[in-house]
Structures are given as C-alpha cells and as structure tokens.
Design an enzyme around this catalytic site. Sequence first.
Site, PDB file in Angstrom:
ATOM      1  N   ASP A 127       0.880  -1.168   0.000  1.00 28.52           N
ATOM      2  CA  ASP A 127       0.000   0.000   0.000  1.00 28.52           C
ATOM      3  C   ASP A 127       0.916   1.215   0.000  1.00 28.52           C
ATOM      4  OD1 ASP A 127      -1.663   2.157   0.490  1.00 28.52           O
ATOM      5  OD2 ASP A 127      -2.941   1.078   1.892  1.00 28.52           O
ATOM      6  N   HIS A 128       1.007   1.888  -1.148  1.00 26.50           N
ATOM      7  CA  HIS A 128       2.040   2.923  -1.275  1.00 26.50           C
ATOM      8  C   HIS A 128       1.811   4.107  -0.335  1.00 26.50           C
ATOM      9  CE1 HIS A 128      -0.989   4.600  -4.121  1.00 26.50           C
ATOM     10  NE2 HIS A 128      -0.484   5.760  -3.750  1.00 26.50           N
ATOM     11  N   HIS A 167      -6.189   2.558   1.621  1.00 26.95           N
ATOM     12  CA  HIS A 167      -5.416   3.738   2.012  1.00 26.95           C
ATOM     13  C   HIS A 167      -5.949   4.409   3.281  1.00 26.95           C
ATOM     14  CE1 HIS A 167      -3.400   3.085  -1.644  1.00 26.95           C
ATOM     15  NE2 HIS A 167      -4.131   3.823  -2.431  1.00 26.95           N
TER      16      HIS A 167
END
Length: 515
Positions: free
Chosen positions: A202-203, A265
Amino acid sequence: MADATDHPQANPLREGLSTRAVPQPCSIVIFGATGDLTHRKLVPALYNLAADGELPPAVAVIGFARRPKDDKQFRQELEESTRKYSRQNVRDEIWNTFAQSIFYHQSDFSDEAGFKSLAERLKKIDADRATRGNRLFYLAVAPDQFEPILQHLKAMGLNQAQEGSWVRVIVEKPFGTDLDSARQLNKVVRNSFSEDQTYRIDHFLGKETAQNILVLRFANAIFEPLWNSRYIDHIQITAAETLGVEGRGGYYETSGALRDMVQNHLLQLLCLIGMEPPTDLSADAIRDEKVKVVRALRRIIGPEVGADVVRGQYTVGSIAGEQVQAYRDEERVDRKSTTETFVALSLKIDNWRFANMPVYLRVVKRLPKSGTEISVHFKKAPSVLFNKESVGLDQNVLVVRIQPDEGISLRMQAKIPGTSLRIEPVKMDFHYGTSFGKPSPEAYERLLLDAMSGDATLFARRDEVEEAWAFIDPIEEAWQLKEDAPPLEFYPSGSWGPAAADELLARDGRAWRRF
C-alpha cells in the site's frame, strides 16, 4: 580516556541510534515489466535508491512480460521513462552502471517453459552477479494474473529459498474486490508463498509523513496523554484530487472510490492514528495493534448506510479555470453509471480510547485542491475566563499532511498584540523539505528497500486485509440494492463535494476542514 583520533570513522551524533536492516544482494523479478507501474514508479524508485547509495552492491532487475524485446531495447525504454519520472535528475554515469543490472525475459504468464527458462536465468545471474539466491518477485499485474504466475513459480521451485537465502513476493493492490475474493486471493498466494514471504503493498504507507505518525504519537510525551475521546472532539481524514479518472474509466467502473481508496489507504491511515502503542517496533507487533482498530470499527449496516455514508459523482465543472467533463462522459464509463467518485463516512471506533468519538473519512475526485491529510480536532477550552471579553475560542487542530506538502501543523490560540484582549488562532508549522533540507524519498523507494531487507512493517497482513473488507462489504451491498438503495449525490467538478456531505457533519455541529 581514548582520543577521538583513535576512531576516525565514529560519528558521535549517531551514537545510540538504531539503523535499518541492510538489504542483501538479490534478483528482483518484475512481472508486468512493460506496464505503467514499472515505468513510472518501480524502476525510477530503484534508480533513486542506486543514486543515493541505498541499493545493495549486487542487484539484478529482471523484467518479465509478453512483448518481444531484448535487454538493450528494454534498458533504453526504461531510461526514457526514468528520466521523465525520477524525483531527481538522472546522472549518466549512475544510470549506465545501474542499467547493466537490468535484463528482459520474454514469456507469457501461462507458459511453463518461460518460467523454466527464468529459473535457469536466475541461477546464471546468481553465479555472474553474486545475488546469493535471494529473489524478490513483484506482481505488477492485474489480480486475475496472480494465480498462473504463482502456480508456475511453485512448479519451478522458485518459491522455495535455498539454504542461507530468501524468497519473497510483493503483491500490488487491489487485493480483492470484496471479502470473499480477498479470502480467495489470500488462499491463492498462500498455496505458493507463506505469510512471512508475502508483502501486500500500500504505497500510502511508504510516504514519509505516514511513517512519522507513530513517531509523532509515541516519541512525544505531550500527545499520548491527550490522544483519546476525553480531549479529542473528532478526527477527519481526507484524500482529495483535482484529477478525474484520467483514462482509468474501465478500472474505476469496477471499483469506485470506496473500494479503490477507503478499503486500503484511508483505513490504513486510520489504524496508525487509532492504534495502541505496540510492545516493540517489530512488524507483527505494529500490525497486531493496527488490526485491532479495524476489528473495533462499528459496522455500518442496512439503513445506517444511508444515514452515515454519502456517495457522490462529479458532473461537468471547472478546475483551475479549465472546463472538465462529467464522470459519465469519461472514456469507458457507462453513461448511466452509478459508480461513486466521492465518499464521505461517519464512523465510530468501539474501544476504550475512542468510544463514541466520531471519525470522518472523505475521498473525492475533482475538488478545487489536491491533498491527503489527517486532522485531529481537540475539544474547546472552557471559555469562562473570556466570557466578559466576548471572545470565541477555536479548537486546537493538529494536522498531518501526507501529500503533497508533507509536514505537520498545530493550530492554537494567541493574543493579538495591542491594548485590548483579542485572540486569534495561529499555526505552528513543520515542513519536511525545509526542516531536513532534502526531499522525502518516494513511497516505492522505501517499500522496495523494506522488502529487500525483510521488514514487513509497512505492508498489510492477511487479517488486516480481510477485516477491512468485512467493514466495507455491507456498505457496498446497501448501494447495490434494487430498492431502497441510498441515493447517489451529484456535485460539480471544482466544488467541495455534494451538500449531503456537509450535512453529514452539520448534524453533529461540525464542518469539514478546508485545505
């Protein structure tokens, strides 16, 4: 007493500081190597790590894709995209050295012979480049391609590490589209790789400010005693973009803002804000506390969805003086689409720390400004001291800016200079760029380095993913009802979203924070 010259390499400023695990030499195999993710993010990130001296001395990058091409052509294409997307200027001498470690392997994902030749090639690279049998497989492909790739890796024995070596796999989002598909995907991955070999990326968690949330909370004694519903009035988390779907209409039609952004996110950020102090900084200790937050979320079910969740879709409008089209007019979007580009939720965390304190999440496209931030709104101070002066006191607000202007600010009250008592809010502001004198690394740089180091702290664990879907699914199911489904609100591009989202907070006597 020893003289400082006895240890010329010692740095007294680093005494007592722990350092990160050093990444070991390895081969990085990127499946889907001709796609946007590889060209825009992964290879530029690897180049920047090389330029900053962070990569281990022996690294090989093997691109695996269907299109026919050779090493030279692949390197030239990656050089062009890296020069375009790198956060720092590409220096010829560094790129030329780095490019020698890049290779291309052409094969279809369903072709067993291609994986057999990959295994042989990796053995040769181990011998030629001293990568020690360490392998990092990156699945930069659509989820429907995971199973054939993983099955072939297992069939060739590439999922098993040799003695003294390691093998890991990075899985890109979206990790499922609901709880059932996430469980099935977890099963597919688990059939080839164990949980400790699996890194679900999950960037958002790779962004510097997201990583700093734990430091902000647990390394500063002034915040932790106040971090509860006794002192905090509410929390807001917003992810806003001026952009629309930007050519991703086909993908967005199958996901929408709730599944594309909230499930991963925003819930990840909420976990960092809401978790209890871990027993230590190990990956599982931190992830144990994060998953407790998701489990404690009060489920929004049935009629509650219409009351506590607002979904919207952008229409024609103007962004920065430029006319933009409606979502339904975007390429590969159904002209009667009910896919949401805006979601606002009011939720509760049913634990001792935050009992009955509201948390508001918001994801929106086509807002006037872009930004992702967390704002912690503290309760107002008693006004008894200032009643005679008719002074209105604002809330203290702690804002953690995730992007684009990474930093932290605190709003507090101060007296305006002068003979009368006039109070106004002022802001103490911290910016990463100006305070530390260098830009923050890109999220993928940190995450790739962590995967090479075997640090899974910033990666989602299986139970985290499934618990997040268990919270999201009832909302999605309510929206799909043929009768009595909550309405889809519309808002002009360039506005601050539908009026119903403002009413969601107004009923509690609150308002969305403007950027």
